[in-house]
Scaffold this active site. Sequence first.
Site, PDB file in Angstrom:
ATOM      1  N   HIS A  38       3.604   8.622  -4.280  1.00 40.25           N
ATOM      2  CA  HIS A  38       3.286   8.930  -2.886  1.00 40.25           C
ATOM      3  C   HIS A  38       2.847  10.377  -2.739  1.00 40.25           C
ATOM      4  O   HIS A  38       3.307  11.257  -3.470  1.00 40.25           O
ATOM      5  CB  HIS A  38       4.516   8.713  -1.994  1.00 40.25           C
ATOM      6  CG  HIS A  38       4.709   7.299  -1.576  1.00 40.25           C
ATOM      7  ND1 HIS A  38       5.064   6.951  -0.291  1.00 40.25           N
ATOM      8  CD2 HIS A  38       4.601   6.143  -2.249  1.00 40.25           C
ATOM      9  CE1 HIS A  38       5.164   5.626  -0.201  1.00 40.25           C
ATOM     10  NE2 HIS A  38       4.891   5.122  -1.383  1.00 40.25           N
ATOM     11  N   SER A 103      -3.723  -1.837  -3.157  1.00 42.48           N
ATOM     12  CA  SER A 103      -4.849  -1.373  -2.341  1.00 42.48           C
ATOM     13  C   SER A 103      -4.516  -0.129  -1.537  1.00 42.48           C
ATOM     14  O   SER A 103      -5.381   0.426  -0.864  1.00 42.48           O
ATOM     15  CB  SER A 103      -5.323  -2.492  -1.410  1.00 42.48           C
ATOM     16  OG  SER A 103      -4.276  -2.906  -0.549  1.00 42.48           O
ATOM     17  N   GLY A 104      -3.267   0.341  -1.594  1.00 42.86           N
ATOM     18  CA  GLY A 104      -2.919   1.630  -1.019  1.00 42.86           C
ATOM     19  C   GLY A 104      -2.378   1.577   0.395  1.00 42.86           C
ATOM     20  O   GLY A 104      -2.344   0.533   1.040  1.00 42.86           O
ATOM     21  N   GLU A 105      -1.918   2.747   0.851  1.00 43.96           N
ATOM     22  CA  GLU A 105      -1.393   2.927   2.204  1.00 43.96           C
ATOM     23  C   GLU A 105      -2.052   4.154   2.814  1.00 43.96           C
ATOM     24  O   GLU A 105      -2.273   5.166   2.135  1.00 43.96           O
ATOM     25  CB  GLU A 105       0.130   3.127   2.183  1.00 43.96           C
ATOM     26  CG  GLU A 105       0.898   1.912   1.712  1.00 43.96           C
ATOM     27  CD  GLU A 105       1.739   2.235   0.475  1.00 43.96           C
ATOM     28  OE1 GLU A 105       1.621   3.371  -0.046  1.00 43.96           O
ATOM     29  OE2 GLU A 105       2.476   1.356   0.038  1.00 43.96           O
ATOM     30  N   ASN A 108      -0.883   7.862   2.233  1.00 49.17           N
ATOM     31  CA  ASN A 108      -1.243   8.595   1.026  1.00 49.17           C
ATOM     32  C   ASN A 108      -2.738   8.852   0.916  1.00 49.17           C
ATOM     33  O   ASN A 108      -3.165   9.835   0.313  1.00 49.17           O
ATOM     34  CB  ASN A 108      -0.794   7.812  -0.212  1.00 49.17           C
ATOM     35  CG  ASN A 108       0.690   7.581  -0.222  1.00 49.17           C
ATOM     36  OD1 ASN A 108       1.477   8.494  -0.026  1.00 49.17           O
ATOM     37  ND2 ASN A 108       1.096   6.333  -0.448  1.00 49.17           N
TER      38      ASN A 108
END
Length: 321
Positions: A38, A103-105, A108
């Site tokens: 993160h 696929s991420g957040e 971040n």
Amino acid sequence: MVFLGFHASHEQIPPSRLLDDVVQAESAGFDGAMCSDHLAPWGVRQGESGFALSWLGAALARTDFSIGFVNAPGQRYHPAIVAQAYATLEEMFPGRFWAALGSGEAMNEHVTGDPWPPKHERNERLAESVDVIRRLLRGEAVDHDGHVRVHEARLWTLPDQPPPLYATAVSAETAGWAASWADGLATVLQAPEALRDVVGAYRSADGAGPLILQVHLSWAETDAEAVAIARDQWRNGAMSGASPWDIEQPEHFDALAGEPDDDALRKALLISADLDELAERIAEHARLGFDRVYLHHVSKDQAPFLRVARETLLPRLRELL
């Protein structure tokens, strides 16, 4: 025998202390470890966010077991850069490193200033990134122009064998989609029926490799203390009414989580002072089809948990599993 791993939470613990924790986790009898990746924590009170790739090299050098991490190539990380990082870690520590790709957040990824895409575009970007990474790990020269752009990239230092690339998924839909490219699947604690759907979707789509479950839990000498730890450090798990993938700042997570009651916290993670009860509940979830279970005690102080893991929790889990 189910593999029992330790989760190292960069959002909560400074990397220097987390390094000592993972060494102690190996001594306590855990089979391996994983860590988060993160740029920001889930909440202000968690208060940390070390750089996972720096820490992984040190952690692998200080231990003998496998360590992997959850990583999101495509926006904050260019796929050629993480491919080089994966290759280097695997070359130094053969057979001990893995990455679970998602696929991420937004929390971040928003820092790049690029727009945060909708889910279907993030999946398309992830699929392109996985293809680029795999080709680079095979030693190919890569050009690509799509959601990600790559110009004549080539890795000059390669491991004998590429590390496994797992997928991350919370929903059955994503799990079924990931089966086409992943070497295994990692997911997080949910209600048993939701986990059954994730496992079923991955396996029914011919998904291969290990199924990995990360279990958030809170243990203390009393139930009241265990609840207090959960409320202080993991109230984000009880958040409802918004997509956690689209929120940018820890302060926003805190505001949306509010002040969850005990029942909401107990639905979000396993909370108990009774180690036998914890072991039974962990085993209940593991029996849904998981090959590996990584335990994340949500306290900022891991020492008491590692002590009881060595003495009681891990031996009991191995009896049950």
